[in-house]
Design an enzyme around this catalytic site. Structure first.
Site, PDB file in Angstrom:
ATOM      1  CB  CYS A   8      -0.858   0.061   1.269  1.00 38.74           C
ATOM      2  SG  CYS A   8      -1.973  -1.318   1.445  1.00 38.74           S
ATOM      3  N   GLY A  34      -0.160   0.323  -5.026  1.00 42.45           N
ATOM      4  CA  GLY A  34      -1.471  -0.285  -4.862  1.00 42.45           C
ATOM      5  C   GLY A  34      -2.445   0.281  -5.860  1.00 42.45           C
ATOM      6  CG  ASN A 108       2.822   0.330   3.426  1.00 43.58           C
ATOM      7  OD1 ASN A 108       3.868   0.850   3.099  1.00 43.58           O
ATOM      8  ND2 ASN A 108       2.493  -0.878   3.034  1.00 43.58           N
ATOM      9  N   GLY A 109       1.301  -2.148   5.577  1.00 39.44           N
ATOM     10  CA  GLY A 109       1.951  -3.206   6.343  1.00 39.44           C
ATOM     11  C   GLY A 109       0.966  -4.299   6.682  1.00 39.44           C
ATOM     12  CE1 TYR A 248       8.491  -5.241  -9.784  1.00 41.33           C
ATOM     13  CE2 TYR A 248       7.184  -5.780  -7.850  1.00 41.33           C
ATOM     14  CZ  TYR A 248       7.268  -5.509  -9.197  1.00 41.33           C
ATOM     15  OH  TYR A 248       6.136  -5.488  -9.950  1.00 41.33           O
ATOM     16  CB  CYS A 439      13.125  -7.867   6.827  1.00 41.71           C
ATOM     17  SG  CYS A 439      12.173  -9.383   6.538  1.00 41.71           S
ATOM     18  CB  CYS A 442      10.893 -13.360   0.902  1.00 44.17           C
ATOM     19  SG  CYS A 442      11.611 -11.770   0.609  1.00 44.17           S
TER      20      CYS A 442
HETATM   21  S1  SF4 Z   1       9.893 -11.149   3.953  1.00 47.37           S
HETATM   22 FE1  SF4 Z   1      10.755 -10.208   2.089  1.00 47.37          FE
HETATM   23  S2  SF4 Z   1       9.081  -8.970   1.235  1.00 47.37           S
HETATM   24 FE2  SF4 Z   1       8.557  -9.406   3.392  1.00 47.37          FE
HETATM   25  S3  SF4 Z   1       9.327  -7.710   4.595  1.00 47.37           S
HETATM   26 FE3  SF4 Z   1      10.944  -9.261   4.599  1.00 47.37          FE
HETATM   27  S4  SF4 Z   1      12.229  -8.733   2.808  1.00 47.37           S
HETATM   28 FE4  SF4 Z   1      10.296  -7.628   2.577  1.00 47.37          FE
END
Ligand code: SF4
Length: 467
Positions: A8, A34, A108-109, A248, A439, A442
């Site tokens: 978002c 979005g 957003n989140g 991305y 983070c 993924c």
């Molecule tokens: S898991 Fe991937 S897409 Fe989700 S917050 Fe962490 S880095 Fe971003």
């Protein structure tokens, strides 16, 4: 296209006579975050006004709407659903009236404990209007016995876990909050005397506002009649900026987490070229997502960059496929190969990710059909092996091709002569010296904030794809 979906975009402004118009423009710049719904709430000191609709920003506001959206402050939201089904009832901002007064919110989140909190609230008699996780926060706010609206908001948000960049609007205040991990971006700008908060700096650029700083993880920023103030009421937590914003999601002309997205993305391509070299005649980006990385790849490899695939920018979400008999457009309706560039060439295709592999497979086939002699696929991030629980729409793990297939199996599936991904080390080195603050779940399957047990089903493996 086979991509992870953006979450978002949020925007807020306090202290400008054209608050609604500027919010509209800000959302226009954030449209890539979005496209399912859009909304703006405004305050002129009296009852809050709101307008929400399904679809694009540009299609949903006219003079009559702006005449109604009066006031010196506003918040806005563009949405792609991440929690709660899509539809008008989940469009934001969400506006409520309660003992603390009227309040509207744009989020957003994704809150990882929203279900848990919701069940508790429902068992105590709460009635929900939406299926979105954001409404949980408003219920907690409304029920708070705290003495001031600010204290009630802090109490409500303290119960939430996960990813949240939020903007709230009351009759006389704009409040911006970022979760203590700083998952999603949120930045602060000024336009004359007005305060602006928004997801990305590209929204500041469009309205001619000046960037001031990022809202800090765990910060509650308040702009009101007495000026601005910041609170830091939450215990500090491990930082976890979403690295995929750089790979991305964010626009390349934005600064996110203090870094130029374009610079990071180009560096991803440079490192990819060093890690995954191959002899070739031409580097071709898969537009638009692969353009920055392909530029960096060409720069380091010395192989010329050519736009061998052209994107049709006018394919909207409303594109209606024609009858069955002429349906086999495949990916061609969005991308068309340039034969004069591809014919007889050894081609390096550069893209930012492979999710399911289905689109990559079609593109490789199309490039070969256009006469390419060899097709080498290069991806500017590591294999996506695990879903996101922090506000990004990822398929279940079973649908992520890299979760269930080896590199060689993926190469065979997409039909490329070679396939190479950027390493996790290369990705984190590209985002800069503060790499510990990102983070990358993924790519690793290791999560900084635990997610509810009932979502563990997302992690189940599936049968492999058949070639
Ligand atoms: S898991 Fe991937 S897409 Fe989700 S917050 Fe962490 S880095 Fe971003």
């Amino acid at each position: 296209m086979d991509k992870l979906r953006e979450e978002c975009g949020i925007f807020g402004i306090f202290g400008h006579s054209e608050a609604a118009n500027l919010t509209y423009l800000g959302l226009y710049a954030l449209q890539h975050r979005g496209q399912e719904s859009v909304g703006i709430a405004t305050s002129d000191g009296g009852p809050l006004q709101i307008h929400k609709a399904m679809g694009y920003v540009a299609d949903n506001f006219d003079e009559a709407t702006f005449t109604r959206l009066q006031g010196m402050s506003a918040i806005g939201h563009v949405r792609y659903s991440t929690a709660g089904e899509s539809g008008m009832k989940n469009a934001q901002p969400i506006l409520i009236d309660c003992a603390h007064g009227e309040i509207a919110v744009a989020h957003n989140g994704n809150l990882v404990n929203a279900q848990e909190l919701r069940q508790e609230l429902v068992s105590q008699g709460s009635i929900f209007q939406t299926t979105s996780d954001t409404e949980v926060l408003l219920h907690l706010y409304a029920r708070s016995k705290a003495a001031t609206p600010e204290a009630a908001l802090v109490e409500a948000i303290s119960a939430a876990r996960g990813a949240f960049s939020l903007v709230f609007l009351t009759r006389d205040r704009l409040i911006a909050v970022r979760d203590p991990h700083g998952f999603r971006p949120l930045t602060l700008g000024r336009l004359g005397d007005a305060y602006i908060v928004c997801s990305e700096t590209c929204a500041l650029d469009l309205i001619g506002a000046e960037w001031v700083r990022d809202i800090q993880p765990g910060e509650v920023f308040i702009a009101g009649p007495d000026g601005e103030k910041s609170l830091h009421p939450f215990p500090p937590a491990r930082l976890a900026h979403c690295v995929f914003e750089h790979v991305y999601f964010s626009r390349p002309d934005s600064y996110v987490f203090g870094r130029s997205v374009n610079e990071v993305r180009t560096e991803l391509g440079r490192r990819l070229a060093r890690e995954q070299p191959t002899p070739a005649d031409v580097v071709v980006p898969i537009p638009d997502s692969g353009v920055c990385a392909a530029t960096g790849f060409a720069e380091v490899s010395g192989v010329p960059l050519r736009m061998g695939l052209i994107r049709n920018h006018y394919v909207g979400r409303t594109f209606i496929e024609p009858q069955q008999s002429i349906r086999h457009f495949g990916v061609r309706v969005k991308l068309n190969p340039v034969k004069s560039i591809l014919q007889g060439q050894r081609v390096i295709l550069v893209d930012d990710s492979i999710v399911r592999g289905t689109t990559s497979r079609k593109i490789v086939k199309m490039v070969r059909a256009a006469g390419a002699r060899e097709v080498h696929m290069r991806i500017s991030c590591p294999p996506t092996i695990s879903p996101c629980f922090y506000g990004v729409d990822t398929p279940q793990r079973s649908e992520l091709i890299a979760a269930t297939h080896s590199l060689e199996e993926i190469r065979r599936y997409i039909g490329a002569d070679s396939l190479g991904y950027l390493s996790l080390e290369g990705l984190l080195a590209s985002v800069g010296s503060d790499r510990q603050s990102y983070c990358s779940s993924c790519y690793t399957g290791e999560y900084p904030v635990s997610f509810p047990q009932n979502q563990a089903a997302y992690l189940q493996l599936a049968l492999k794809l058949v070639e």
